[in-house]
Design a protein around this motif. Structure first.
Motif, PDB file in Angstrom:
ATOM      1  N   GLN A  88      10.276  -9.138   6.204  1.00 13.46           N
ATOM      2  CA  GLN A  88       9.514  -8.816   4.991  1.00 13.46           C
ATOM      3  C   GLN A  88       8.385  -9.813   4.747  1.00 13.46           C
ATOM      4  OE1 GLN A  88      12.618  -8.244   2.016  1.00 13.46           O
ATOM      5  NE2 GLN A  88      12.342  -6.031   2.191  1.00 13.46           N
ATOM      6  N   LYS A  89       8.572 -11.057   5.198  1.00  9.52           N
ATOM      7  CA  LYS A  89       7.487 -12.027   5.072  1.00  9.52           C
ATOM      8  C   LYS A  89       6.269 -11.549   5.852  1.00  9.52           C
ATOM      9  CE  LYS A  89       9.461 -16.275   5.066  1.00  9.52           C
ATOM     10  NZ  LYS A  89       9.799 -17.578   5.628  1.00  9.52           N
ATOM     11  N   THR A  90       6.500 -11.105   7.079  1.00  5.33           N
ATOM     12  CA  THR A  90       5.422 -10.617   7.942  1.00  5.33           C
ATOM     13  C   THR A  90       4.927  -9.248   7.477  1.00  5.33           C
ATOM     14  OG1 THR A  90       6.449 -11.766   9.793  1.00  5.33           O
ATOM     15  CG2 THR A  90       4.816 -10.102  10.333  1.00  5.33           C
ATOM     16  N   CYS A  91       5.850  -8.354   7.249  1.00  5.74           N
ATOM     17  CA  CYS A  91       5.517  -6.979   6.875  1.00  5.74           C
ATOM     18  C   CYS A  91       4.781  -6.924   5.527  1.00  5.74           C
ATOM     19  CB  CYS A  91       6.798  -6.149   6.814  1.00  5.74           C
ATOM     20  SG  CYS A  91       6.530  -4.390   6.626  1.00  5.74           S
ATOM     21  N   GLY A  92       5.209  -7.745   4.584  1.00  3.44           N
ATOM     22  CA  GLY A  92       4.588  -7.754   3.261  1.00  3.44           C
ATOM     23  C   GLY A  92       3.175  -8.307   3.270  1.00  3.44           C
ATOM     24  N   ALA A  93       2.845  -9.096   4.302  1.00  2.00           N
ATOM     25  CA  ALA A  93       1.507  -9.691   4.393  1.00  2.00           C
ATOM     26  C   ALA A  93       0.488  -8.725   4.989  1.00  2.00           C
ATOM     27  CB  ALA A  93       1.562 -10.967   5.234  1.00  2.00           C
ATOM     28  N   ILE A  94       0.941  -7.633   5.591  1.00  7.07           N
ATOM     29  CA  ILE A  94       0.028  -6.639   6.170  1.00  7.07           C
ATOM     30  C   ILE A  94      -0.740  -5.956   5.033  1.00  7.07           C
ATOM     31  CG2 ILE A  94      -0.062  -4.421   7.407  1.00  7.07           C
ATOM     32  CD1 ILE A  94       2.414  -5.393   8.980  1.00  7.07           C
ATOM     33  N   THR A  95      -2.019  -5.730   5.258  1.00  6.76           N
ATOM     34  CA  THR A  95      -2.835  -5.076   4.227  1.00  6.76           C
ATOM     35  C   THR A  95      -2.980  -3.585   4.533  1.00  6.76           C
ATOM     36  OG1 THR A  95      -4.887  -5.619   5.381  1.00  6.76           O
ATOM     37  CG2 THR A  95      -4.137  -7.157   3.679  1.00  6.76           C
ATOM     38  N   GLU A  96      -3.090  -2.817   3.462  1.00  6.99           N
ATOM     39  CA  GLU A  96      -3.284  -1.370   3.562  1.00  6.99           C
ATOM     40  C   GLU A  96      -4.267  -0.956   2.473  1.00  6.99           C
ATOM     41  OE1 GLU A  96       0.629   0.312   3.031  1.00  6.99           O
ATOM     42  OE2 GLU A  96       1.028   0.236   5.179  1.00  6.99           O
TER      43      GLU A  96
ATOM     44  N   ILE B 286      -4.385   3.613  -2.487  1.00 11.11           N
ATOM     45  CA  ILE B 286      -4.635   5.054  -2.609  1.00 11.11           C
ATOM     46  C   ILE B 286      -5.536   5.379  -3.799  1.00 11.11           C
ATOM     47  CG2 ILE B 286      -2.516   5.764  -1.437  1.00 11.11           C
ATOM     48  CD1 ILE B 286      -1.264   6.205  -4.207  1.00 11.11           C
ATOM     49  N   LYS B 287      -5.719   4.437  -4.717  1.00  6.59           N
ATOM     50  CA  LYS B 287      -6.549   4.681  -5.905  1.00  6.59           C
ATOM     51  C   LYS B 287      -7.967   4.124  -5.761  1.00  6.59           C
ATOM     52  CE  LYS B 287      -3.357   6.726  -8.214  1.00  6.59           C
ATOM     53  NZ  LYS B 287      -3.407   8.139  -8.378  1.00  6.59           N
ATOM     54  N   CYS B 288      -8.057   2.863  -5.258  1.00  7.40           N
ATOM     55  CA  CYS B 288      -9.384   2.227  -5.234  1.00  7.40           C
ATOM     56  C   CYS B 288      -9.907   1.981  -3.820  1.00  7.40           C
ATOM     57  CB  CYS B 288      -9.348   0.899  -5.995  1.00  7.40           C
ATOM     58  SG  CYS B 288      -8.384  -0.394  -5.178  1.00  7.40           S
ATOM     59  N   ASN B 289      -9.076   2.243  -2.803  1.00  2.00           N
ATOM     60  CA  ASN B 289      -9.436   2.085  -1.392  1.00  2.00           C
ATOM     61  C   ASN B 289      -9.671   0.628  -0.960  1.00  2.00           C
ATOM     62  OD1 ASN B 289      -9.336   3.810   0.759  1.00  2.00           O
ATOM     63  ND2 ASN B 289     -11.555   3.972   0.947  1.00  2.00           N
ATOM     64  N   ARG B 290      -9.388  -0.343  -1.845  1.00  7.45           N
ATOM     65  CA  ARG B 290      -9.457  -1.752  -1.447  1.00  7.45           C
ATOM     66  C   ARG B 290      -8.227  -2.075  -0.611  1.00  7.45           C
ATOM     67  NH1 ARG B 290      -9.325  -4.764  -6.691  1.00  7.45           N
ATOM     68  NH2 ARG B 290      -8.584  -6.400  -5.315  1.00  7.45           N
ATOM     69  N   TYR B 291      -8.354  -3.049   0.314  1.00  9.35           N
ATOM     70  CA  TYR B 291      -7.201  -3.456   1.121  1.00  9.35           C
ATOM     71  C   TYR B 291      -6.359  -4.448   0.332  1.00  9.35           C
ATOM     72  CZ  TYR B 291      -8.515  -0.880   5.229  1.00  9.35           C
ATOM     73  OH  TYR B 291      -8.774   0.146   6.101  1.00  9.35           O
ATOM     74  N   ILE B 292      -5.079  -4.124   0.177  1.00  7.04           N
ATOM     75  CA  ILE B 292      -4.137  -4.920  -0.618  1.00  7.04           C
ATOM     76  C   ILE B 292      -2.915  -5.210   0.253  1.00  7.04           C
ATOM     77  CG2 ILE B 292      -2.745  -4.964  -2.742  1.00  7.04           C
ATOM     78  CD1 ILE B 292      -5.767  -4.667  -3.280  1.00  7.04           C
ATOM     79  N   GLN B 293      -2.363  -6.430   0.135  1.00  4.63           N
ATOM     80  CA  GLN B 293      -1.135  -6.738   0.868  1.00  4.63           C
ATOM     81  C   GLN B 293      -0.009  -5.844   0.367  1.00  4.63           C
ATOM     82  OE1 GLN B 293      -0.536 -10.981   0.268  1.00  4.63           O
ATOM     83  NE2 GLN B 293      -1.196 -11.369   2.378  1.00  4.63           N
ATOM     84  N   ARG B 294       0.843  -5.394   1.295  1.00  9.66           N
ATOM     85  CA  ARG B 294       1.957  -4.507   0.928  1.00  9.66           C
ATOM     86  C   ARG B 294       2.817  -5.109  -0.177  1.00  9.66           C
ATOM     87  NH1 ARG B 294       4.230  -2.780   6.906  1.00  9.66           N
ATOM     88  NH2 ARG B 294       2.760  -1.099   7.296  1.00  9.66           N
ATOM     89  N   LYS B 295       3.061  -6.416  -0.098  1.00  9.58           N
ATOM     90  CA  LYS B 295       3.940  -7.047  -1.092  1.00  9.58           C
ATOM     91  C   LYS B 295       3.323  -7.043  -2.491  1.00  9.58           C
ATOM     92  CE  LYS B 295       2.435 -11.746   0.007  1.00  9.58           C
ATOM     93  NZ  LYS B 295       2.811 -12.983   0.648  1.00  9.58           N
ATOM     94  N   ASN B 296       2.005  -6.867  -2.595  1.00 11.68           N
ATOM     95  CA  ASN B 296       1.318  -6.855  -3.892  1.00 11.68           C
ATOM     96  C   ASN B 296       0.897  -5.459  -4.348  1.00 11.68           C
ATOM     97  OD1 ASN B 296       1.470  -9.684  -3.964  1.00 11.68           O
ATOM     98  ND2 ASN B 296      -0.433  -9.879  -2.802  1.00 11.68           N
ATOM     99  N   MET B 297       1.182  -4.434  -3.518  1.00 12.59           N
ATOM    100  CA  MET B 297       0.685  -3.088  -3.800  1.00 12.59           C
ATOM    101  C   MET B 297       1.252  -2.522  -5.105  1.00 12.59           C
ATOM    102  SD  MET B 297      -1.466  -0.821  -2.710  1.00 12.59           S
ATOM    103  CE  MET B 297      -1.764  -1.042  -0.969  1.00 12.59           C
ATOM    104  N   ASP B 298       2.561  -2.664  -5.331  1.00 11.33           N
ATOM    105  CA  ASP B 298       3.151  -2.116  -6.566  1.00 11.33           C
ATOM    106  C   ASP B 298       2.497  -2.727  -7.798  1.00 11.33           C
ATOM    107  OD1 ASP B 298       4.813  -0.447  -5.184  1.00 11.33           O
ATOM    108  OD2 ASP B 298       6.586  -1.741  -5.360  1.00 11.33           O
TER     109      ASP B 298
END
Length: 160
Positions: free
Chosen positions: A99-107, A110-122
């Protein structure tokens, strides 16, 4: 009244009846070969099944007492659990590192199209929704105020 200790059932017995007790006790009471506690012959088998039977963990294949297996399974490092970010099944013992690695991946959001780390998306999505709700609320109030003013000014001659 004096008592004598029966080493078979581990109880103090009235000395006057001890001889009779000792004979009956040796027939009806047996000690558990695992924990050395006394049980009636009828209860000993159930005791061994309930307390001393070892069960294999389905995840790590180690053996645990029946009374301990449920607690072990909840925290067994060999159990597969889903990652909260990517939903991939990962070993519980490796989940934190994954989760440390996976959460750091950016995506992209869906609302603003900015890249956000998975762990911060919610949090990002909730913050965004709060801002949208607040803006809509303010716009609604301003709109209602404007409509009210427009109505008042349209009846301007009525108020004079």
């Amino acid at each position: 009244m004096t008592e004598k200790y029966c080493s078979n059932c581990c109880k103090n017995i009235n000395a006057t009846t001890f001889f009779l007790h000792e004979r009956m006790c040796s027939i009806n009471v047996k000690k558990c070969p695992k924990c050395n506690k006394p049980f009636t012959v009828d209860d000993l088998e159930d005791h061994i099944k309930e307390v001393h039977t070892e069960i294999e963990c389905e995840f790590c294949k180690k053996k645990f007492l029946k009374s301990e297996i449920d607690n072990h399974k909840k925290r067994c490092d060999s159990k597969m659990v889903p990652c909260s970010y990517c939903e991939m099944d990962v070993l519980l013992g490796e989940l934190k590192e994954h989760q440390k690695t996976c959460g750091a991946i950016t995506e992209p959001c869906i609302k603003c199209n900015r890249y956000i780390q998975r762990k911060n998306m919610d949090k990002h999505l909730m913050d965004g929704w709060f801002t949208v709700l607040l803006l809509n609320f303010v716009l609604c109030i301003l709109s209602n105020a404007f409509i009210t003013l427009k109505i008042l000014f349209s009846f301007g001659s009525f108020w004079v």
